[in-house]
Scaffold this motif. Structure first.
Motif, PDB file in Angstrom:
ATOM      1  N   VAL A  93      -5.357-138.983  29.429  1.00  0.00           N
ATOM      2  CA  VAL A  93      -5.007-139.933  30.482  1.00  0.00           C
ATOM      3  C   VAL A  93      -5.896-139.608  31.683  1.00  0.00           C
ATOM      4  O   VAL A  93      -5.970-138.447  32.102  1.00  0.00           O
ATOM      5  N   TYR A  94      -6.563-140.619  32.185  1.00  0.00           N
ATOM      6  CA  TYR A  94      -7.488-140.440  33.298  1.00  0.00           C
ATOM      7  C   TYR A  94      -6.848-140.954  34.587  1.00  0.00           C
ATOM      8  O   TYR A  94      -6.309-142.067  34.627  1.00  0.00           O
ATOM      9  N   TYR A  95      -6.940-140.122  35.616  1.00  0.00           N
ATOM     10  CA  TYR A  95      -6.345-140.427  36.907  1.00  0.00           C
ATOM     11  C   TYR A  95      -7.425-140.456  37.987  1.00  0.00           C
ATOM     12  O   TYR A  95      -8.296-139.581  38.006  1.00  0.00           O
ATOM     13  N   ASP A 110      -4.743-136.377  48.229  1.00  0.00           N
ATOM     14  CA  ASP A 110      -3.530-136.880  48.862  1.00  0.00           C
ATOM     15  C   ASP A 110      -2.853-137.996  48.077  1.00  0.00           C
ATOM     16  O   ASP A 110      -1.630-138.161  48.165  1.00  0.00           O
ATOM     17  N   TYR A 111      -3.624-138.785  47.372  1.00  0.00           N
ATOM     18  CA  TYR A 111      -3.083-139.961  46.688  1.00  0.00           C
ATOM     19  C   TYR A 111      -3.593-139.996  45.249  1.00  0.00           C
ATOM     20  O   TYR A 111      -4.745-139.653  44.978  1.00  0.00           O
ATOM     21  N   TRP A 112      -2.724-140.463  44.362  1.00  0.00           N
ATOM     22  CA  TRP A 112      -3.031-140.519  42.937  1.00  0.00           C
ATOM     23  C   TRP A 112      -2.630-141.859  42.353  1.00  0.00           C
ATOM     24  O   TRP A 112      -1.639-142.460  42.782  1.00  0.00           O
ATOM     25  N   GLY A 113      -3.411-142.295  41.366  1.00  0.00           N
ATOM     26  CA  GLY A 113      -3.031-143.461  40.602  1.00  0.00           C
ATOM     27  C   GLY A 113      -2.077-143.085  39.477  1.00  0.00           C
ATOM     28  O   GLY A 113      -1.748-141.909  39.298  1.00  0.00           O
ATOM     29  N   GLN A 114      -1.686-144.083  38.708  1.00  0.00           N
ATOM     30  CA  GLN A 114      -0.708-143.862  37.644  1.00  0.00           C
ATOM     31  C   GLN A 114      -1.365-143.430  36.340  1.00  0.00           C
ATOM     32  O   GLN A 114      -0.680-142.978  35.419  1.00  0.00           O
ATOM     33  N   GLY A 115      -2.670-143.562  36.248  1.00  0.00           N
ATOM     34  CA  GLY A 115      -3.390-143.120  35.064  1.00  0.00           C
ATOM     35  C   GLY A 115      -3.663-144.235  34.072  1.00  0.00           C
ATOM     36  O   GLY A 115      -2.939-145.237  34.009  1.00  0.00           O
ATOM     37  N   THR A 116      -4.723-144.064  33.292  1.00  0.00           N
ATOM     38  CA  THR A 116      -5.066-144.991  32.235  1.00  0.00           C
ATOM     39  C   THR A 116      -5.477-144.176  31.002  1.00  0.00           C
ATOM     40  O   THR A 116      -6.198-143.185  31.123  1.00  0.00           O
ATOM     41  N   GLN A 117      -5.006-144.600  29.845  1.00  0.00           N
ATOM     42  CA  GLN A 117      -5.229-143.836  28.624  1.00  0.00           C
ATOM     43  C   GLN A 117      -6.597-144.143  28.038  1.00  0.00           C
ATOM     44  O   GLN A 117      -6.969-145.314  27.877  1.00  0.00           O
ATOM     45  N   VAL A 118      -7.322-143.104  27.698  1.00  0.00           N
ATOM     46  CA  VAL A 118      -8.585-143.214  26.970  1.00  0.00           C
ATOM     47  C   VAL A 118      -8.421-142.461  25.653  1.00  0.00           C
ATOM     48  O   VAL A 118      -8.061-141.282  25.653  1.00  0.00           O
ATOM     49  N   THR A 119      -8.676-143.151  24.569  1.00  0.00           N
ATOM     50  CA  THR A 119      -8.579-142.535  23.244  1.00  0.00           C
ATOM     51  C   THR A 119      -9.900-142.737  22.517  1.00  0.00           C
ATOM     52  O   THR A 119     -10.370-143.870  22.382  1.00  0.00           O
ATOM     53  N   VAL A 120     -10.483-141.639  22.073  1.00  0.00           N
ATOM     54  CA  VAL A 120     -11.759-141.678  21.368  1.00  0.00           C
ATOM     55  C   VAL A 120     -11.518-141.226  19.936  1.00  0.00           C
ATOM     56  O   VAL A 120     -11.101-140.092  19.698  1.00  0.00           O
ATOM     57  N   SER A 121     -11.778-142.112  19.011  1.00  0.00           N
ATOM     58  CA  SER A 121     -11.565-141.794  17.597  1.00  0.00           C
ATOM     59  C   SER A 121     -12.839-141.228  16.981  1.00  0.00           C
ATOM     60  O   SER A 121     -13.944-141.602  17.360  1.00  0.00           O
ATOM     61  N   SER A 122     -12.657-140.354  16.026  1.00  0.00           N
ATOM     62  CA  SER A 122     -13.819-139.717  15.369  1.00  0.00           C
ATOM     63  C   SER A 122     -14.282-140.506  14.157  1.00  0.00           C
ATOM     64  O   SER A 122     -13.658-141.448  13.731  1.00  0.00           O
TER      65      SER A 122
END
Length: 122
Positions: A93-95, A110-122
C-alpha cells in the motif's frame, strides 16, 4: 490543514509501469515537502521517495532508485510517482505524505493520505 488523496494503484505484471497520483486540498500545498511511503503486509512502513516544495530536489530509497520518478505540479496541487520496471517486491500500500522537509522519517510528516494498493504479479 491538508487533505491528501492517492490514486492510480492497481495490479500490474512484473516489468510493467504504474503512475500514482496524490491530490491535495488546501491552498498551502506548494509550501509542503512531500513524500511517498509504502507498507507491505507484515512489514513496517518504509520510505520510497521525497520531493522538496519546489520540486527541484528529490530523494529515493535505494530499492527504487533508477526505476521510480517523483514529481509535482503545484499548479494542480498534485504529486506523481512514476513507477517503472516494477517488481513483485514493490507490492504494498502506497501512501503520500506532506511535511516540512522531504525526509525519510515518517514521523516528520504532518499529513497522510489513505493509501492506494499496488500489486505486482510475477
Amino acid at each position: 490543514q491538508v487533505q491528501l488523496v492517492e490514486s492510480g494503484g492497481g495490479l500490474v505484471q512484473a516489468g510493467g509501469s504504474l503512475r500514482l497520483s496524490c491530490a491535495a486540498s488546501g491552498r498551502t500545498f506548494s509550501m509542503y515537502a512531500m513524500g511517498w511511503f509504502r507498507q507491505a503486509p507484515g512489514k513496517e512502513r518504509e520510505f520510497v521517495a521525497g520531493i522538496s516544495w519546489t520540486g527541484r530536489t528529490t530523494y529515493y530509497a535505494d530499492s527504487v532508485k533508477g526505476r521510480f520518478t517523483f514529481s509535482r505540479d503545484n499548479a494542480k496541487n498534485t504529486v506523481y510517482l512514476q513507477m517503472n520496471s516494477l517488481k513483485p517486491e514493490d507490492t504494498a500500500v502506497y501512501y503520500c505524505a506532506a511535511g516540512q522537509v522531504p525526509t525519510a522519517r515518517a514521523e516528520a510528516y504532518d499529513y497522510w493520505g489513505q493509501g492506494t494498493q499496488v500489486t505486482v504479479s510475477s
